[in-house]
Design an enzyme around this catalytic site. Sequence first.
Site, PDB file in Angstrom:
ATOM      1  N   CYS A  65     -34.160 -33.494 -22.781  1.00  0.00           N
ATOM      2  CA  CYS A  65     -32.751 -33.691 -23.104  1.00  0.00           C
ATOM      3  C   CYS A  65     -32.008 -33.435 -21.792  1.00  0.00           C
ATOM      4  O   CYS A  65     -32.642 -33.351 -20.736  1.00  0.00           O
ATOM      5  CB  CYS A  65     -32.281 -32.813 -24.261  1.00  0.00           C
ATOM      6  SG  CYS A  65     -32.336 -31.033 -23.995  1.00  0.00           S
ATOM      7  N   HIS A  98     -52.236 -19.400 -19.838  1.00  0.00           N
ATOM      8  CA  HIS A  98     -52.127 -18.058 -20.410  1.00  0.00           C
ATOM      9  C   HIS A  98     -51.493 -18.049 -21.797  1.00  0.00           C
ATOM     10  O   HIS A  98     -51.837 -17.215 -22.624  1.00  0.00           O
ATOM     11  CB  HIS A  98     -51.282 -17.156 -19.497  1.00  0.00           C
ATOM     12  CG  HIS A  98     -51.968 -16.798 -18.218  1.00  0.00           C
ATOM     13  ND1 HIS A  98     -51.452 -15.887 -17.330  1.00  0.00           N
ATOM     14  CD2 HIS A  98     -53.136 -17.232 -17.675  1.00  0.00           C
ATOM     15  CE1 HIS A  98     -52.260 -15.765 -16.287  1.00  0.00           C
ATOM     16  NE2 HIS A  98     -53.296 -16.580 -16.474  1.00  0.00           N
TER      17      HIS A  98
HETATM   18  C1  RB5 Z   1     -26.314 -33.838 -24.834  1.00  0.00           C
HETATM   19  O1  RB5 Z   1     -25.116 -34.146 -24.254  1.00  0.00           O
HETATM   20  C2  RB5 Z   1     -26.837 -32.550 -24.314  1.00  0.00           C
HETATM   21  O2  RB5 Z   1     -26.162 -31.505 -24.913  1.00  0.00           O
HETATM   22  C3  RB5 Z   1     -28.319 -32.457 -24.546  1.00  0.00           C
HETATM   23  O3  RB5 Z   1     -28.967 -33.516 -23.918  1.00  0.00           O
HETATM   24  C4  RB5 Z   1     -29.024 -31.239 -24.053  1.00  0.00           C
HETATM   25  O4  RB5 Z   1     -28.678 -30.939 -22.751  1.00  0.00           O
HETATM   26  C5  RB5 Z   1     -29.029 -30.081 -24.942  1.00  0.00           C
HETATM   27  O5  RB5 Z   1     -29.581 -29.051 -24.609  1.00  0.00           O
END
Ligand code: RB5
Length: 154
Positions: A65, A98
């Site tokens: 993400c 680990h």
């Molecule tokens: C999305 O904008 C963002 O919040 C997501 O990709 C991520 O960074 C969440 O942890």
Amino acid sequence: MRIAIGTDHGGVPLRDVLLPYIQDLGHEVLDFGTDSPASVDYPDYAEMVGRAIQEGKADRGILLCGSGVGVCIAANKIKGVYAAICHDSYSARQGVEHDQMNVLCLGGRVVGSDLAKLLVRNFLEARFVGNDPGEERHARRVNKVRAIEKKGFK
Ligand code: RB5
């Protein structure tokens, strides 16, 4: 190995680099998307990857993400998933050796593609050493983590 990969919109460009790289390393990839920059919710992708591991359809997972944080938190809610953000190669390898980490989480807005490839390679090359002679302490610790999971604290 069979590698499940999932990302929200924040990790799509990095996923596009990593997917063929993982295949070039000789692994089979199960790609759960997303494929576009349109905004989606990271827990949905963490769940798909986590369930693939839980159901034995994948051996390990890679989640992306923007920061790596959201997918990591979500993935660790799934029993049998041991996920961590590793933005250094030492942790990407040792987390498997680990701690039996089975999901590597990366921030698509944090790491560049060359570093990400190195992290993925370290993660995929590593194996858990807890069953090796003299390394039993790691198995003991992992079993304690499993015991915490089993107690299901509320
Ligand atoms: C999305 O904008 C963002 O919040 C997501 O990709 C991520 O960074 C969440 O942890």
